[in-house]
Design an enzyme around this catalytic site. Structure first.
Site, PDB file in Angstrom:
ATOM      1  N   VAL A  58       0.818  -1.229   0.000  1.00 11.43           N
ATOM      2  CA  VAL A  58       0.000   0.000   0.000  1.00 11.43           C
ATOM      3  C   VAL A  58       0.841   1.264   0.000  1.00 11.43           C
ATOM      4  CG1 VAL A  58      -2.085  -0.986   1.049  1.00 11.43           C
ATOM      5  CG2 VAL A  58      -0.283  -0.113   2.533  1.00 11.43           C
ATOM      6  N   GLY A  59       2.143   1.135   0.203  1.00 11.21           N
ATOM      7  CA  GLY A  59       2.972   2.345   0.168  1.00 11.21           C
ATOM      8  C   GLY A  59       4.362   2.079   0.698  1.00 11.21           C
ATOM      9  N   SER A  60       5.255   3.003   0.389  1.00  9.03           N
ATOM     10  CA  SER A  60       6.600   2.886   0.948  1.00  9.03           C
ATOM     11  C   SER A  60       7.197   4.276   1.093  1.00  9.03           C
ATOM     12  CB  SER A  60       7.487   2.020   0.061  1.00  9.03           C
ATOM     13  OG  SER A  60       7.661   2.635  -1.188  1.00  9.03           O
ATOM     14  N   GLY A  61       8.103   4.397   2.041  1.00  8.00           N
ATOM     15  CA  GLY A  61       8.773   5.675   2.282  1.00  8.00           C
ATOM     16  C   GLY A  61      10.222   5.417   2.622  1.00  8.00           C
ATOM     17  N   ALA A  62      10.873   6.447   3.119  1.00  5.51           N
ATOM     18  CA  ALA A  62      12.306   6.338   3.417  1.00  5.51           C
ATOM     19  C   ALA A  62      12.573   5.296   4.504  1.00  5.51           C
ATOM     20  CB  ALA A  62      12.829   7.701   3.852  1.00  5.51           C
ATOM     21  N   TYR A  63      11.624   5.135   5.438  1.00  4.21           N
ATOM     22  CA  TYR A  63      11.908   4.303   6.609  1.00  4.21           C
ATOM     23  C   TYR A  63      11.286   2.914   6.548  1.00  4.21           C
ATOM     24  CZ  TYR A  63      13.084   8.985   8.199  1.00  4.21           C
ATOM     25  OH  TYR A  63      13.607  10.258   8.288  1.00  4.21           O
ATOM     26  N   LYS A  70       4.240  -3.110   8.581  1.00  5.08           N
ATOM     27  CA  LYS A  70       5.315  -2.241   8.098  1.00  5.08           C
ATOM     28  C   LYS A  70       6.646  -2.960   8.273  1.00  5.08           C
ATOM     29  CE  LYS A  70       7.378   2.346   9.039  1.00  5.08           C
ATOM     30  NZ  LYS A  70       7.196   3.572   9.853  1.00  5.08           N
ATOM     31  N   ASP A  97       4.793  16.836  13.804  1.00  4.55           N
ATOM     32  CA  ASP A  97       4.502  16.779  12.364  1.00  4.55           C
ATOM     33  C   ASP A  97       3.029  16.492  12.101  1.00  4.55           C
ATOM     34  OD1 ASP A  97       5.252  16.976   9.679  1.00  4.55           O
ATOM     35  OD2 ASP A  97       5.710  14.841   9.507  1.00  4.55           O
TER      36      ASP A  97
END
Length: 361
Positions: free
Chosen positions: A31-36, A54, A151
């Site tokens: 469903v998604g990915s990011g830097a971490y 995750k 944030d």
């Protein structure tokens, strides 16, 4: 993962990443990915809940990565509140510390975020009351543990069809200058004192963000869509006015003080004109949130008692957190030591009891 020995793991490659997860978690879908890390939705066959898994990306690649991994796990384990994302499970396929290289975190799968909601529909005042009340209820809890989100923005607020809300990704955000540069939402909701390094900030940085979010829910428009740091500050001062001398003295950065004093004087705008047609109590609360002086900005606990939330406020049902030990933040350890601490947190994890009214999306 205290019951890791009873888990049977299976392997699957998704988006060129190898996932190794217990067989209770089926139907892994990216469903998604990011830097971490990268996230998959999944079905938990034991609880019949849709969940998010995750996989942390290179969790022990460096001291910074290893400490961030430990921080995220500690924070998620500590959070036990309806309006804050909590940890359902944590696991690693490793059978010993020597093999320990991967960390997987399991949380509720949240369907939509506040961004989706704002884009799709005009919200009624009652909707706004309920959503902002829940954000503040979650913040009171987070702040009581001595944690600052840093944030808060619409994409970090998950909402289901019943308008029930959970705060995501708290306490981790330590953004680089690069991530804060340009026309970016990361900065639009940021309190000026943290964006411009004015002074030591406190928990009310999150209240400024709530004010920005609330204004957007009421008007359907971003309140301060600055193109850069300076433009952002000008938009803020155009609304709230030039800082008083009393506040200027509190700004520890001489460069920031000099810059503000070089700007033309701006009077505070009349919030009732800016938010024409909004509930007067909503406008009154916004005025108490969007205050430049952090010593005068309303706290989460105070905001919950504001008349705008009269139909939701219940002092007996706005819990605070257990104390949270953050002494690790000042520790200087090597990668192996952070890894060992993380391994201990993973192996001693006890899953939360299942709530009969589990929040599904």
């Amino acid at each position: 993962m205290s019951s890791n020995q009873s888990y049977v793991f299976y392997r699957q490659e998704l988006n060129k990443t190898l996932w190794e997860v217990p067989d209770r978690y089926q139907n892994l879908t990216p469903v998604g990915s990011g830097a971490y890390g990268s996230v998959c939705s999944s079905f938990d066959t034991r609880t019949a809940l849709r969940i998010a898994v995750k996989k942390l990306s290179r969790p022990f690649q460096s001291i910074i990565h290893a400490k961030r991994t430990y921080r995220e796990l500690r924070l998620l384990k500590h959070m036990k509140h309806e309006n804050v994302i909590g940890l359902l499970d944590v696991f690693s396929p490793a059978k010993s510390f020597e093999e320990f290289n991967d960390v997987y975190l399991v949380t509720h799968l949240m369907g939509a975020d506040l961004n989706n909601i704002v884009k799709c529909q005009k919200l009624t005042d009652d909707h706004v009351q309920f959503l902002i009340y829940q954000i503040l209820r979650g913040l009171k809890y987070i702040h009581s543990a001595g944690i600052i989100h840093r944030d808060l923005k619409p994409s970090n607020l998950a909402v289901n069809e019943d308008c029930e809300l959970k705060i995501l990704d708290f306490g981790l955000a330590r953004h680089t200058d690069e991530e804060m540069t340009g026309y970016v939402a990361t900065r639009w909701y940021r309190a000026p004192e943290i964006m411009l390094n004015w002074m030591h900030y406190n928990q009310t940085v999150d209240i400024w963000s709530v004010g920005c979010i609330m204004a957007e829910l009421l008007t359907g428009r971003t309140l301060f869509p600055g193109t850069d740091h300076i433009d952002q500050l000008k938009l803020i001062l155009r609304l709230v006015g030039t800082p008083e001398p009393e506040l200027l003295q509190k700004i520890s950065s001489e460069a920031a003080r000099n810059y503000i004093q070089s700007l033309p004087y701006m009077p505070k705008m009349n919030f009732e004109d800016v938010f024409l047609g909004a509930n007067p109590q909503a406008v009154d609360l916004l005025e108490k949130m969007l205050v430049l002086d952090t010593d005068k900005r309303i706290t989460a606990a105070e905001a919950l008692a504001h008349s705008y939330f009269a139909q939701y406020h219940d002092p007996d049902d706005e819990p605070i957190a257990e104390p949270y030990d953050q002494s690790f933040e000042s520790r200087e350890l090597d990668i192996e030591e952070w890894k060992r601490l993380t391994y201990e947190e993973v192996t001693c994890f006890v899953p939360p009891p299942l709530d009969s009214e589990e929040m599904e999306s």
